[in-house]
Scaffold this active site. Structure first.
Site, mmCIF file in Angstrom:
data_model
loop_
_atom_site.group_PDB
_atom_site.id
_atom_site.type_symbol
_atom_site.label_atom_id
_atom_site.label_comp_id
_atom_site.label_asym_id
_atom_site.label_seq_id
_atom_site.Cartn_x
_atom_site.Cartn_y
_atom_site.Cartn_z
ATOM 1 C CG ASN A 9 -1.727 1.236 1.391
ATOM 2 O OD1 ASN A 9 -1.772 2.074 0.482
ATOM 3 N ND2 ASN A 9 -2.378 1.382 2.529
ATOM 4 C CE LYS A 11 -0.131 3.202 4.800
ATOM 5 N NZ LYS A 11 0.031 3.294 6.240
ATOM 6 C CG HIS A 97 -5.778 1.886 5.248
ATOM 7 N ND1 HIS A 97 -5.334 2.843 6.139
ATOM 8 C CD2 HIS A 97 -4.762 1.011 5.076
ATOM 9 C CE1 HIS A 97 -4.085 2.540 6.489
ATOM 10 N NE2 HIS A 97 -3.715 1.440 5.864
ATOM 11 C CD GLU A 99 -2.836 5.528 6.777
ATOM 12 O OE1 GLU A 99 -2.857 5.538 5.532
ATOM 13 O OE2 GLU A 99 -1.868 5.085 7.435
ATOM 14 C CD GLU A 169 -3.227 -2.348 7.417
ATOM 15 O OE1 GLU A 169 -2.156 -2.614 6.866
ATOM 16 O OE2 GLU A 169 -3.819 -1.283 7.252
ATOM 17 N N GLY A 175 2.912 2.371 10.751
ATOM 18 C CA GLY A 175 3.883 3.447 10.599
ATOM 19 C C GLY A 175 4.656 3.777 11.863
ATOM 20 C CB SER A 215 5.598 -1.838 12.010
ATOM 21 O OG SER A 215 5.223 -0.502 12.297
HETATM 22 P P1 13P Z 1 3.269 0.417 7.618
HETATM 23 O O1 13P Z 1 3.772 -0.864 7.003
HETATM 24 O O2 13P Z 1 4.007 1.635 7.139
HETATM 25 O O3 13P Z 1 3.213 0.307 9.120
HETATM 26 O O4 13P Z 1 1.758 0.617 7.124
HETATM 27 C C1 13P Z 1 0.849 -0.421 7.221
HETATM 28 C C2 13P Z 1 -0.375 -0.084 6.475
HETATM 29 O O5 13P Z 1 -1.139 0.789 6.864
HETATM 30 C C3 13P Z 1 -0.647 -0.812 5.232
HETATM 31 O O6 13P Z 1 -1.941 -0.591 4.773
#
Ligand code: 13P
Length: 257
Positions: A9, A11, A97, A99, A169, A175, A215
């Site tokens: 992803n 983003k 997601h 976010e 997740e 992150g 992560s």
């Molecule tokens: P990270 O791997 O940067 O922690 O992000 C995970 C994520 O949100 C994937 O959709």
């Protein structure tokens, strides 16, 4: 036996040309793993989909979007329809997601509409669920994930549920560099599979792939892939470099399961 599925992803990162270069790098670095030993998916921003689709032509790496609307077309400024995503070559779409839920007001009901539309248009939704830190601290992880999963699956037939990919997740692991422990990831992935069985029956539940995300790195992917109910990963930061994403795909496809 469920085939591993590793998705990147990106983003809000990468322009078209940058994305095409990254996609070429990933396809080269993973050799013949994609489509043979694992499903590999790249999810660039909408503006890079076309360029990445071109870069992946002739490769078994698949294209995914980061979101999808529930209507085919119409007055929905800023949204992109499942038919449009199919037309550009997407096979997958991330839905729900954290976010999107946290910063853009997406609700369980909206996640359900997007999930149903994606399936209806032949896209495989990657349905994301996961608790926030304060929810975990309050001992509410199971309750939150149960609500999110039940809502996302409402109205889907067992045949449709079979086609989903689920992603656990935990928001506090995204992150932050602090991944969930293997024990916590298995506990929630196991719960998700139990909820799938309640909704769609044991056969369908046994076929659905469940990813862990938060992560994920080359160093910890094998720990997650070894879990009985984890079949892949949804990777953010570490998917932005061809070498680290390829290392995750390679280790993920090779892990003892
Ligand atoms: P990270 O791997 O940067 O922690 O992000 C995970 C994520 O949100 C994937 O959709």
């Amino acid at each position: 036996m469920r085939r591993p599925i590793i998705a990147g992803n990106w983003k809000m990162s990468k322009t078209g040309p940058e994305g095409a270069a990254l996609a070429v790098g990933v396809a080269k670095a993973i050799g013949d793993i994609a489509g043979r030993r694992a499903d590999v998916v790249l999810c660039p921003p909408f503006t890079a989909l076309q360029a990445v689709a071109g870069a992946l032509a002739g490769s078994a790496v698949k294209l995914g979007a980061q979101n999808v609307h529930w209507e085919k077309e119409g007055p929905y400024t800023g949204e992109v329809s499942p038919a449009m995503l199919r037309a550009i070559g997407c096979a997958y779409a991330i839905v729900g997601h954290s976010e999107r839920r946290q910063y853009f007001g997406e609700t369980d009901e909206g996640v359900n509409k997007r999930t149903r539309a994606a399936v209806g248009f032949g896209l495989t939704p990657i349905v994301c669920v996961g608790e926030r830190l304060e929810e975990r601290k309050a001992g509410r992880t199971g309750e939150v994930v149960t609500r999110q999963v039940r809502a996302a699956l409402a109205g889907l037939t067992p045949e449709e549920v079979r086609q989903l990919v689920m992603a656990y997740e935990p928001v506090w692991a995204i992150g932050t560099g602090v991944a969930a422990t293997a024990g916590d990831a298995q506990e929630v992935a196991g719960l998700i599979r139990k909820l799938l069985a309640e909704t769609a029956g044991g056969d369908a539940a046994a076929q659905v792939r469940i990813q862990y995300g938060g992560s994920v790195k080359p160093e910890n992917i094998a720990d997650f892939m070894a879990l009985p109910d984890v079949d892949g990963a949804l990777v953010g930061g570490a998917s932005l470099k061809a070498d680290s994403f390829a290392a995750i795909v390679t280790a993920g496809a090779a892990a003892e399961r």
